[in-house]
Design a protein around this motif. Structure first.
Motif, mmCIF file in Angstrom:
data_model
loop_
_atom_site.group_PDB
_atom_site.id
_atom_site.type_symbol
_atom_site.label_atom_id
_atom_site.label_comp_id
_atom_site.label_asym_id
_atom_site.label_seq_id
_atom_site.Cartn_x
_atom_site.Cartn_y
_atom_site.Cartn_z
ATOM 1 N N LYS A 144 -21.118 1.063 -36.632
ATOM 2 C CA LYS A 144 -20.715 2.188 -35.786
ATOM 3 C C LYS A 144 -19.622 3.016 -36.450
ATOM 4 C CE LYS A 144 -19.137 3.226 -31.065
ATOM 5 N NZ LYS A 144 -18.750 2.640 -29.744
ATOM 6 N N ALA A 145 -18.669 2.345 -37.108
ATOM 7 C CA ALA A 145 -17.564 3.053 -37.751
ATOM 8 C C ALA A 145 -18.059 3.960 -38.867
ATOM 9 C CB ALA A 145 -16.553 2.045 -38.292
ATOM 10 N N ILE A 146 -19.012 3.491 -39.652
ATOM 11 C CA ILE A 146 -19.483 4.288 -40.787
ATOM 12 C C ILE A 146 -20.407 5.406 -40.320
ATOM 13 C CG2 ILE A 146 -20.804 4.189 -42.944
ATOM 14 C CD1 ILE A 146 -19.548 1.372 -43.323
ATOM 15 N N ILE A 147 -21.209 5.156 -39.311
ATOM 16 C CA ILE A 147 -22.013 6.241 -38.729
ATOM 17 C C ILE A 147 -21.090 7.333 -38.175
ATOM 18 C CG2 ILE A 147 -23.599 6.817 -36.840
ATOM 19 C CD1 ILE A 147 -24.844 4.011 -37.257
ATOM 20 N N TYR A 148 -19.993 6.916 -37.549
ATOM 21 C CA TYR A 148 -19.026 7.879 -37.017
ATOM 22 C C TYR A 148 -18.336 8.644 -38.152
ATOM 23 C CZ TYR A 148 -15.280 9.736 -34.050
ATOM 24 O OH TYR A 148 -14.422 10.566 -33.377
ATOM 25 N N ALA A 149 -17.994 7.951 -39.236
ATOM 26 C CA ALA A 149 -17.391 8.616 -40.394
ATOM 27 C C ALA A 149 -18.325 9.680 -40.961
ATOM 28 C CB ALA A 149 -17.036 7.584 -41.465
ATOM 29 N N ASP A 150 -19.607 9.386 -40.989
ATOM 30 C CA ASP A 150 -20.599 10.364 -41.446
ATOM 31 C C ASP A 150 -20.581 11.605 -40.558
ATOM 32 O OD1 ASP A 150 -22.848 11.284 -43.016
ATOM 33 O OD2 ASP A 150 -24.160 10.646 -41.386
ATOM 34 N N LYS A 151 -20.517 11.410 -39.245
ATOM 35 C CA LYS A 151 -20.467 12.542 -38.310
ATOM 36 C C LYS A 151 -19.205 13.375 -38.482
ATOM 37 C CE LYS A 151 -23.333 10.352 -34.747
ATOM 38 N NZ LYS A 151 -23.352 9.760 -33.380
ATOM 39 N N LEU A 152 -18.114 12.720 -38.915
ATOM 40 C CA LEU A 152 -16.840 13.416 -39.126
ATOM 41 C C LEU A 152 -16.735 14.032 -40.525
ATOM 42 C CD1 LEU A 152 -14.318 10.917 -37.467
ATOM 43 C CD2 LEU A 152 -15.139 13.102 -36.532
ATOM 44 N N ASN A 153 -17.810 13.933 -41.295
ATOM 45 C CA ASN A 153 -17.859 14.513 -42.652
ATOM 46 C C ASN A 153 -16.960 13.791 -43.654
ATOM 47 O OD1 ASN A 153 -19.779 16.626 -42.078
ATOM 48 N ND2 ASN A 153 -18.132 17.684 -40.977
ATOM 49 N N PHE A 154 -16.740 12.496 -43.451
ATOM 50 C CA PHE A 154 -16.140 11.704 -44.521
ATOM 51 C C PHE A 154 -17.102 11.774 -45.711
ATOM 52 C CE2 PHE A 154 -13.399 10.335 -41.297
ATOM 53 C CZ PHE A 154 -12.461 9.404 -41.735
ATOM 54 N N ASN A 155 -16.559 11.845 -46.912
ATOM 55 C CA ASN A 155 -17.405 11.975 -48.100
ATOM 56 C C ASN A 155 -18.124 10.689 -48.476
ATOM 57 O OD1 ASN A 155 -14.801 13.907 -48.659
ATOM 58 N ND2 ASN A 155 -16.710 14.862 -49.323
ATOM 59 N N GLU A 156 -17.484 9.537 -48.187
ATOM 60 C CA GLU A 156 -18.023 8.281 -48.685
ATOM 61 C C GLU A 156 -17.485 7.120 -47.861
ATOM 62 O OE1 GLU A 156 -16.460 8.840 -52.612
ATOM 63 O OE2 GLU A 156 -14.629 7.709 -52.188
ATOM 64 N N ALA A 157 -18.160 5.994 -47.967
ATOM 65 C CA ALA A 157 -17.698 4.771 -47.308
ATOM 66 C C ALA A 157 -17.992 3.580 -48.201
ATOM 67 C CB ALA A 157 -18.377 4.596 -45.955
ATOM 68 N N PHE A 158 -17.003 2.729 -48.387
ATOM 69 C CA PHE A 158 -17.153 1.505 -49.172
ATOM 70 C C PHE A 158 -17.121 0.302 -48.241
ATOM 71 C CE2 PHE A 158 -15.677 4.456 -52.356
ATOM 72 C CZ PHE A 158 -16.338 4.074 -53.509
ATOM 73 N N ILE A 159 -17.967 -0.676 -48.533
ATOM 74 C CA ILE A 159 -18.095 -1.860 -47.688
ATOM 75 C C ILE A 159 -17.841 -3.104 -48.528
ATOM 76 C CG2 ILE A 159 -19.630 -3.204 -46.217
ATOM 77 C CD1 ILE A 159 -20.575 0.373 -46.878
ATOM 78 N N GLY A 160 -16.937 -3.952 -48.036
ATOM 79 C CA GLY A 160 -16.621 -5.185 -48.743
ATOM 80 C C GLY A 160 -17.700 -6.242 -48.576
ATOM 81 N N GLU A 161 -17.473 -7.378 -49.231
ATOM 82 C CA GLU A 161 -18.475 -8.449 -49.229
ATOM 83 C C GLU A 161 -17.787 -9.790 -49.467
ATOM 84 O OE1 GLU A 161 -22.346 -8.133 -51.457
ATOM 85 O OE2 GLU A 161 -21.320 -9.539 -52.794
#
Length: 351
Positions: free
Chosen positions: A26-43
């Protein structure tokens, strides 16, 4: 300035696996809607607080649910996986996403992951460098492959058949391959110079103080390359209510305390607290979770947060991307509002 997102992620350990994953999604989908350029996900495979066990699988689920945001592995811990698996999986993701993949890599830092993959006593940095060398060669050379290393031997010499089209590794959509990014929780000059020579980009950790971030800035400036994109990870909370800030950021029941305390306790147990010193002379015994929160989290109303980000940039050097570190959404409303204010009211004002 560009705006990015990063998540370890860190959630309460008693939150279900499913709910943890859905919050991160949900957080990354929301970041996309807010026009964040990129998202990194840990592992992390063996951590009850950081439950994403495969960032590549997680990203594959996000591709069709997002539109523009680039999706980065943050990071693939290369000693834990065969280079062929990584190379072929990243190639597939790059095509699925139509070129929205960023390839974040590292040797890994979670000791229980090292043990379960039987690399605890091995030279993981050596494994890391051999793995990325193999991966790049698989992406840029033609079969039959014959890559000989200390840890992996990769070959299709015996079975390659051009007529049958077998013995090939799929290439990435982005040429010669996606942007390669590494994270840093140190100020080792040789490592920083080495990544610049490789033309890899840097994410400076949200746990580093200004003293060490200045070193990052100085080294990157002296070793600048054309596609350089210095990312600055910071914990940020935008809210004008001081009582809300005290509760959400500084109190022991808040999500920022959870995030900082969990990392602090790991560093303390494995005698790595020196990386979160404010300066080289600080007594390690005097470092506490509370001190780190006060020093490292940028919080306040729009004006204060904007001024603090600008001051950081003026002090440490001209970073290109501000990487917002995602916290557990104890209150989705508060966390989402903070992201929205940063994206819509603050980031474009940073000079």
């Amino acid at each position: 300035m560009k705006l990015g997102y990063f998540t370890f992620p860190i959630h309460p350990k008693n939150l279900s696996f499913y709910k943890s994953i859905k919050l991160d999604e949900k957080a990354i989908i929301y970041a996309d809607k807010l026009n964040f350029n990129e998202a990194f996900i840990g592992e992390h495979v063996t951590d009850n607080y950081e439950k994403i066990t495969s960032n590549m699988i997680f990203i594959s689920n996000l591709i069709s649910k997002t539109k523009k945001i680039k999706l980065g592995t943050g990071t693939v811990n290369l000693p834990n996986t065969h280079p062929v698996t990584v190379a072929s999986s990243i190639s597939m993701l790059d095509h699925m996403s139509k070129g929205r993949i960023i390839f974040g890599i590292g040797p890994g830092s979670l000791v229980s992951d090292m043990e379960i993959y039987e690399t605890l006593e091995k030279n993981r940095n050596e494994m890391f460098m051999e793995s990325i060398s193999h991966i790049k060669k698989l992406w840029t050379s033609s079969p039959p492959y014959d890559l000989q290393g200390k840890f992996w031997k990769i070959s299709t010499k015996k079975t390659f058949d051009k007529k049958l089209s077998i013995g090939y590794i799929q290439k990435t959509l982005q040429k010669p391959y996606p942007e390669i990014v590494v994270t840093s929780l140190s100020a080792n000059n040789d490592s920083l110079i080495g990544l610049c020579k490789q033309k890899w980009n840097l994410i400076s950790s949200n746990f580093l103080h200004e003293h060490y971030l200045k070193i990052h800035g100085q080294v990157l400036k002296k070793n600048k390359f054309k596609s350089q994109n210095w990312r600055m990870a910071r914990m940020i909370f935008v809210n004008k209510n001081k009582r809300v800030i005290e509760d959400y950021v500084y109190s022991k029941k808040g999500p920022f305390y959870l995030m900082v305390d969990q990392i602090f306790n790991k560093l303390k147990k494995y005698k790595r607290l020196e990386v979160v010193r404010e300066n080289p002379d600080e007594n390690l015994n005097q470092i506490t979770t509370e001190k780190l929160l006060r020093r490292l989290v940028i919080c306040g109303d729009e004006i204060k947060v904007k001024d603090d980000i600008q001051k950081l940039k003026d002090t440490v050097g001209n970073f290109n991307t501000l990487t917002y570190v995602g916290e557990h959404w104890r209150s989705p409303k508060l966390s989402m509002e903070s992201m929205k204010l940063l994206s819509e009211k603050i980031i474009h004002k940073i000079k």
